[in-house]
Design a protein around this motif. Structure first.
Motif, PDB file in Angstrom:
ATOM      1  N   UNK A 185       0.909  -1.478   0.283  1.00 28.90           N
ATOM      2  CA  UNK A 185       0.283  -0.273  -0.177  1.00 28.90           C
ATOM      3  C   UNK A 185       1.056   1.222  -0.370  1.00 28.90           C
ATOM      4  N   UNK A 186       2.165   1.221   0.745  1.00 24.89           N
ATOM      5  CA  UNK A 186       2.468   2.745   1.139  1.00 24.89           C
ATOM      6  C   UNK A 186       3.895   2.477  -0.463  1.00 24.89           C
ATOM      7  N   UNK A 187       4.524   2.014  -0.766  1.00 28.43           N
ATOM      8  CA  UNK A 187       5.242   2.013  -2.382  1.00 28.43           C
ATOM      9  C   UNK A 187       3.755   2.577  -3.421  1.00 28.43           C
ATOM     10  N   UNK A 188       2.179   1.373  -3.267  1.00 30.12           N
ATOM     11  CA  UNK A 188       1.119   2.292  -4.657  1.00 30.12           C
ATOM     12  C   UNK A 188       1.182   3.209  -4.157  1.00 30.12           C
ATOM     13  N   UNK A 189       1.085   3.880  -2.766  1.00 26.62           N
ATOM     14  CA  UNK A 189       0.752   4.910  -3.008  1.00 26.62           C
ATOM     15  C   UNK A 189       2.235   6.199  -3.496  1.00 26.62           C
ATOM     16  N   UNK A 190       3.349   6.216  -2.855  1.00 22.90           N
ATOM     17  CA  UNK A 190       4.347   6.391  -2.985  1.00 22.90           C
ATOM     18  C   UNK A 190       4.479   6.630  -4.971  1.00 22.90           C
ATOM     19  N   UNK A 191       4.049   5.655  -5.900  1.00 22.27           N
ATOM     20  CA  UNK A 191       3.591   5.437  -6.605  1.00 22.27           C
ATOM     21  C   UNK A 191       2.988   6.236  -7.818  1.00 22.27           C
ATOM     22  N   UNK A 192       2.004   6.446  -6.880  1.00 16.75           N
ATOM     23  CA  UNK A 192       0.637   6.594  -7.670  1.00 16.75           C
ATOM     24  C   UNK A 192       0.876   8.541  -7.207  1.00 16.75           C
ATOM     25  N   UNK A 193       1.434   8.992  -6.362  1.00 15.24           N
ATOM     26  CA  UNK A 193       1.665  10.434  -6.350  1.00 15.24           C
ATOM     27  C   UNK A 193       2.460  10.919  -7.538  1.00 15.24           C
ATOM     28  N   UNK A 194       3.808   9.996  -7.329  1.00 15.97           N
ATOM     29  CA  UNK A 194       4.773  10.322  -8.486  1.00 15.97           C
ATOM     30  C   UNK A 194       4.444  10.045  -9.869  1.00 15.97           C
ATOM     31  N   UNK A 195       4.016   9.239  -9.959  1.00 10.58           N
ATOM     32  CA  UNK A 195       2.964   9.425 -10.943  1.00 10.58           C
ATOM     33  C   UNK A 195       2.151  10.938 -11.588  1.00 10.58           C
ATOM     34  N   UNK A 196       1.623  11.054 -10.661  1.00 12.27           N
ATOM     35  CA  UNK A 196       0.599  12.488 -10.935  1.00 12.27           C
ATOM     36  C   UNK A 196       1.174  13.561 -11.064  1.00 12.27           C
ATOM     37  N   UNK A 197       1.876  13.554 -10.183  1.00 17.72           N
ATOM     38  CA  UNK A 197       3.390  14.986  -9.970  1.00 17.72           C
ATOM     39  C   UNK A 197       3.697  15.234 -11.434  1.00 17.72           C
ATOM     40  N   UNK A 198       3.535  13.604 -12.348  1.00 21.80           N
ATOM     41  CA  UNK A 198       4.770  13.967 -13.642  1.00 21.80           C
ATOM     42  C   UNK A 198       3.631  14.098 -14.977  1.00 21.80           C
ATOM     43  N   UNK A 199       1.867  13.968 -14.694  1.00 22.34           N
ATOM     44  CA  UNK A 199       1.545  14.083 -15.690  1.00 22.34           C
ATOM     45  C   UNK A 199       1.350  15.389 -16.339  1.00 22.34           C
ATOM     46  N   UNK A 200       1.483  16.630 -15.366  1.00 24.92           N
ATOM     47  CA  UNK A 200       1.699  17.711 -16.496  1.00 24.92           C
ATOM     48  C   UNK A 200       2.594  18.151 -17.298  1.00 24.92           C
ATOM     49  N   UNK A 201       3.748  17.465 -17.124  1.00 25.54           N
ATOM     50  CA  UNK A 201       4.947  17.882 -17.576  1.00 25.54           C
ATOM     51  C   UNK A 201       4.932  16.836 -18.802  1.00 25.54           C
ATOM     52  N   UNK A 202       4.346  15.564 -19.273  1.00 28.29           N
ATOM     53  CA  UNK A 202       3.439  15.638 -20.010  1.00 28.29           C
ATOM     54  C   UNK A 202       2.472  15.814 -21.230  1.00 28.29           C
ATOM     55  N   UNK A 203       1.746  17.063 -20.050  1.00 31.86           N
ATOM     56  CA  UNK A 203       0.791  17.512 -21.067  1.00 31.86           C
ATOM     57  C   UNK A 203       1.218  18.742 -21.841  1.00 31.86           C
ATOM     58  N   UNK A 204       2.003  18.950 -20.636  1.00 33.60           N
ATOM     59  CA  UNK A 204       2.429  19.941 -21.328  1.00 33.60           C
ATOM     60  C   UNK A 204       3.445  19.779 -22.702  1.00 33.60           C
ATOM     61  N   UNK A 205       4.558  18.734 -23.121  1.00 31.06           N
ATOM     62  CA  UNK A 205       4.665  17.897 -24.235  1.00 31.06           C
ATOM     63  C   UNK A 205       4.162  17.455 -25.037  1.00 31.06           C
ATOM     64  N   UNK A 206       2.584  17.162 -24.824  1.00 29.06           N
ATOM     65  CA  UNK A 206       2.049  16.328 -25.530  1.00 29.06           C
ATOM     66  C   UNK A 206       2.456  15.402 -26.228  1.00 29.06           C
ATOM     67  N   UNK A 207       2.725  14.052 -24.860  1.00 28.57           N
ATOM     68  CA  UNK A 207       3.060  13.034 -24.804  1.00 28.57           C
ATOM     69  C   UNK A 207       2.030  12.388 -24.175  1.00 28.57           C
ATOM     70  N   UNK A 208       1.479  11.156 -24.665  1.00 32.89           N
ATOM     71  CA  UNK A 208       0.904  10.121 -23.969  1.00 32.89           C
ATOM     72  C   UNK A 208       1.150   9.923 -22.448  1.00 32.89           C
ATOM     73  N   UNK A 209      -0.277   9.763 -21.660  1.00 26.70           N
ATOM     74  CA  UNK A 209       0.128  10.082 -20.298  1.00 26.70           C
ATOM     75  C   UNK A 209       0.854   8.316 -19.772  1.00 26.70           C
TER      76      UNK A 209
END
Length: 398
Positions: A327-351
């Motif tokens: 659970x702890x590892x999954x939550x950390x990975x989820x937060x990491x993934x969520x913070x990276x999404x805006x940069x991928x959107x800025x670069x118009x890359x698939x999420x």
């Protein structure tokens, strides 16, 4: 007993990783947001003069896509371009003159400073020569931009208006890098994401903040500030010259800096394969750590804790039947993934690239270690045929 101790260790390490991500999410200047764009600006009653300085070494491959964009700037005030040919062997200077004759637009001066003396990087020696020539025109601003950077026609006008309206000594934009090959899509957005994590753009723009950074591809600098901060002489040995420039402006000139993501400025340099990207990162990664083995060790451990532990903890927790670790590892990975999404959107890359950030971070970890190995083999900070000593060695020679 041993099994319990192992599970307990996994839980604590996973909890530390999640805690690190919660801190990064909330307390690191909201680095993950990509809405830091040029601030509000008003056209001045009288447009100040600007000189554009372009250091160039063996840039014939990209110059035809970048230099015409500078010459075609729709700027209402006096403006001039100085391209400084830093010992090119591919006809960069000749191509620049031909492009100017064909394109017209702003006046272009092509000059060469000769080989840099001891204690100077080639780029900053070229910048010094360009600034010296430019200051004879007494410009209010200097635009320092790389030879691989293409500007929209209104780029210079918008930069100057933003500097004047906000009272900034430096207005710098992180050029949108090319993302066309598979490796560029995987590595390039993460490069900007990691940079913003180290130097949160919002903190850079706060007066009195100790966080100082700029993006070397596009730096608009007040000439009087450059004089007060002794740019570029004060940073003549810097491999990571953009951050060094920003620190000199903030520390020595008490200057006000704005840094954000670009909308009108793009890099046209291709990095089609992993080898090209590896060279770009490894040439300066250990210099970023001040050539310190202790900082290197801390960086490796930090990258492992923050980026590698979450997926490993999730997997280990599922395999070992430890729901807390999973659970702890999954939550950390989820937060990491969520913070990276805006940069991928800025670069118009698939999420779907967002969950792959741990892999990309592992690649950067290897690049950083390789940068240190190259340094101790005497091949660190190598770029286009030149290898630079660490700053302490330069100071000793001086």
């Amino acid at each position: 007993m041993g099994q319990t101790a192992r599970v307990s260790a996994f839980v604590w390490i996973s909890a530390a990783s999640l805690g690190a991500w919660l801190w990064l999410l909330l307390c690191q200047g909201f680095f993950w947001r990509t809405d830091v764009r040029l601030p509000p600006r008003v056209a001045p009653a009288r447009w100040p003069s600007v000189c554009v300085v372009v250091p160039a070494r063996d840039e014939a491959e990209v110059l035809a896509r970048s230099l015409p964009s500078l010459l075609a700037q729709d700027y209402p005030g006096p403006a001039e371009v100085f391209l400084i040919d830093d010992g090119s062997t591919d006809g960069t200077g000749e191509l620049a003159r031909a492009l100017a004759e064909r394109s017209g637009g702003l006046p272009l001066t092509v000059a060469s400073p000769g080989e840099p003396p001891a204690g100077w990087t080639g780029k900053l020696w070229a910048v010094r020569h360009g600034i010296t020539l430019a200051r004879a025109r007494q410009p209010a601003y200097l635009l320092l931009t790389d030879a691989d950077i293409a500007h929209a026609p209104d780029s210079l006008r918008e930069l100057v208006a933003a500097a004047g309206t906000g009272g900034f000594d430096v207005v710098s934009q992180m050029a949108r890098l090319r993302v066309e090959s598979a490796w560029e899509r995987l590595v390039v957005p993460a490069f900007v994401y990691f940079f913003a994590q180290l130097y949160p753009f919002r903190r850079v723009g706060v007066r009195g903040s100790r966080t100082a950074a700029a993006a070397g591809g596009c730096v608009l600098l007040r000439t009087e500030t450059a004089v007060r901060a002794r740019i570029p002489d004060a940073i003549r040995h810097a491999v990571i010259d953009d951050v060094a420039l920003a620190r000199a402006v903030k520390k020595d000139a008490r200057g006000h800096i704005w840094l954000g993501l670009a909308e009108r400025v793009d890099s046209v340099r291709p990095y089609p394969g992993l080898r090209d990207l590896w060279r770009m990162v490894s040439r300066s990664a250990y210099a970023q750590l001040r050539h310190s083995p202790f900082l290197l060790l801390g960086t490796v451990l930090g990258l492992a804790l923050v980026y590698l532990v979450p997926p490993v903890a999730l997997g280990a927790g599922l395999v070992l039947g430890d729901p807390v670790t999973a659970l702890l590892g999954g939550l950390a990975w989820l937060v990491m993934t969520g913070t990276y999404v805006p940069m991928l959107r800025y670069y118009r890359q698939p999420l779907w690239l967002a969950p792959l950030l741990p892999f990309t971070a592992f690649v950067y970890l290897l690049m950083t270690v390789d940068s240190a190995v190259l340094h101790y083999r005497g091949r660190g900070a190598a770029w286009k045929g030149r290898t630079y000593a660490r700053p302490s060695a330069v100071a000793d020679e001086g």
